[in-house]
Design a protein around this motif. Structure first.
Motif, short mmCIF file in Angstrom:
data_model
loop_
_atom_site.label_atom_id
_atom_site.label_comp_id
_atom_site.label_asym_id
_atom_site.label_seq_id
_atom_site.Cartn_x
_atom_site.Cartn_y
_atom_site.Cartn_z
N SER A 39 0.86 -1.18 0.00
CA SER A 39 0.00 0.00 0.00
C SER A 39 0.90 1.23 0.00
CB SER A 39 -0.93 0.02 1.22
OG SER A 39 -0.18 0.07 2.42
N GLN A 51 -9.09 6.13 -2.28
CA GLN A 51 -8.40 4.84 -2.36
C GLN A 51 -8.60 4.28 -3.76
OE1 GLN A 51 -9.03 1.90 0.64
NE2 GLN A 51 -8.52 3.25 2.33
N GLU A 52 -7.55 3.64 -4.26
CA GLU A 52 -7.61 3.08 -5.60
C GLU A 52 -6.63 1.92 -5.69
OE1 GLU A 52 -6.72 4.52 -10.24
OE2 GLU A 52 -6.58 5.94 -8.57
N LEU A 58 -2.47 -0.93 -3.31
CA LEU A 58 -3.51 -0.06 -2.77
C LEU A 58 -2.95 1.35 -2.63
CD1 LEU A 58 -6.34 0.28 -1.57
CD2 LEU A 58 -5.34 -0.28 0.68
N ARG A 60 -3.49 4.97 -1.31
CA ARG A 60 -4.27 5.67 -0.29
C ARG A 60 -3.87 7.15 -0.31
NH1 ARG A 60 -2.27 2.30 4.69
NH2 ARG A 60 -3.52 3.82 5.87
#
Length: 321
Positions: A39, A51-52, A58, A60
């Motif tokens: 992430s 978030q994508e 991930l 953030r």
């Protein structure tokens, strides 16, 4: 250790993303394919989702500037103290996060470059002074961290700042191999390419003035400027002042394929920046048979083989360029 938290101000979708963001994304999408959970805490931008998931990583987005670094620090503190990650990778290429001071897990510092006094040419002096001051804390805060530097110049900078040489490994960035044929240089037009962000320390105005000097010798000369940034308006004005507005084309952000086509049709690529971590566009253009003229500056003197893959010239020397 399978869970990685990445600290980097921008992700590849950010409007001001550059080579560092490409480098980081390429590394960690490969780690995702090997089973790691990754992430990234990055800054927000208009139109960007909070978030994508991109390439299994991930993303953030925890806030816009100027509060991003505070928000990212809080999230990193929380994630590491609550056992959600096993290691933090901090990207040192803008303002240091100082994550070793509050992370509960080991920190690896991935250093593209540090600004030092160059910051005063990039942003207003209060911000530049803050960056310069925080960078002064690096030898103390990161004294137990391993470093990965992307060039010998960056490693040398870290050592001069007080980081032990034994803690710094050098790994040059790779590139995506182009998949189109490139014509011989003499079969190309009188085109010059610049690829990169449009920021004051990139010195694109030097390139514009150099093109004006070449106009008489090369009547069909053309400069293609690929990229965007805060300096665009000033550079467009510089074109008017130098009398080359009709010879300079600002094409903004382009796809990877379009960038390759521009580089493959150019006689030379120019990088007049005062400082780079490595010079990714140097290698990208070389892969298409296009040499470079670049500043004899940290990072660029690592990626350009002077007299072989291009030429290194003094900083901001219009005549030399």
């Amino acid at each position: 250790m399978r869970r990685i938290l990445v600290l980097n101000e921008r992700d590849p979708a950010h409007p001001r993303a550059g080579g560092a963001e490409v480098h980081v994304a390429e590394i960690f999408r490969r780690l995702v394919s090997r089973g790691f959970e990754v992430s990234q805490l990055c800054s927000s931008f208009p139109g960007g989702e909070a978030q994508e998931l991109r390439d299994g990583m991930l993303i953030r987005r925890v806030g816009g500037l100027p509060f991003y670094y505070l928000q990212a620090g809080r999230a990193c503190y929380r994630d590491t103290h609550e056992g959600r990650v096993d290691v933090v990778v901090e990207c040192l290429n803008k303002l240091p996060f100082l994550s070793p001071a509050y992370s509960q897990v080991p920190v690896l510092a991935l250093c593209h470059h540090l600004f030092g006094e160059t910051a005063f040419r990039q942003v207003a002096w209060p911000i530049a002074a803050a960056v310069w001051s925080v960078e002064r804390l690096i030898p103390f805060v990161y004294r137990r961290c391993p470093f990965v530097a992307i060039s010998e110049s960056t490693k040398g900078d870290l050592i001069r700042r007080g980081i032990s040489p034994q803690r710094v490994a050098v790994h040059h960035p790779g590139i995506r191999r182009p998949d189109l044929p490139a014509p011989h240089l003499l079969e190309r037009g009188q085109r010059i390419a610049y690829v990169g962000r449009l920021e004051p320390y990139k010195n694109v105005d030097v390139l514009i003035r150099a093109v004006a000097r070449l106009e008489e010798r090369f009547p069909r000369i053309e400069l293609v400027v690929i990229g965007e940034g805060t300096d665009r308006a000033r550079l467009e004005a510089a074109c008017a002042t130098a009398g080359v507005t009709g010879r300079v084309r600002f094409v903004g952000f382009v796809s990877e394929g379009e960038k390759d086509r521009w580089l493959a049709s150019s006689r030379v690529c120019v990088c007049p920046s005062s400082k780079e971590g490595w010079g990714l566009t140097v290698i990208e253009s070389n892969a298409l048979g296009t040499p470079n003229v670049a500043t004899d500056a940290p990072g660029l003197r690592d990626s350009v083989r002077d007299g072989e893959t291009g030429f290194l010239v003094p900083e901001r020397d219009v005549a030399a360029f």
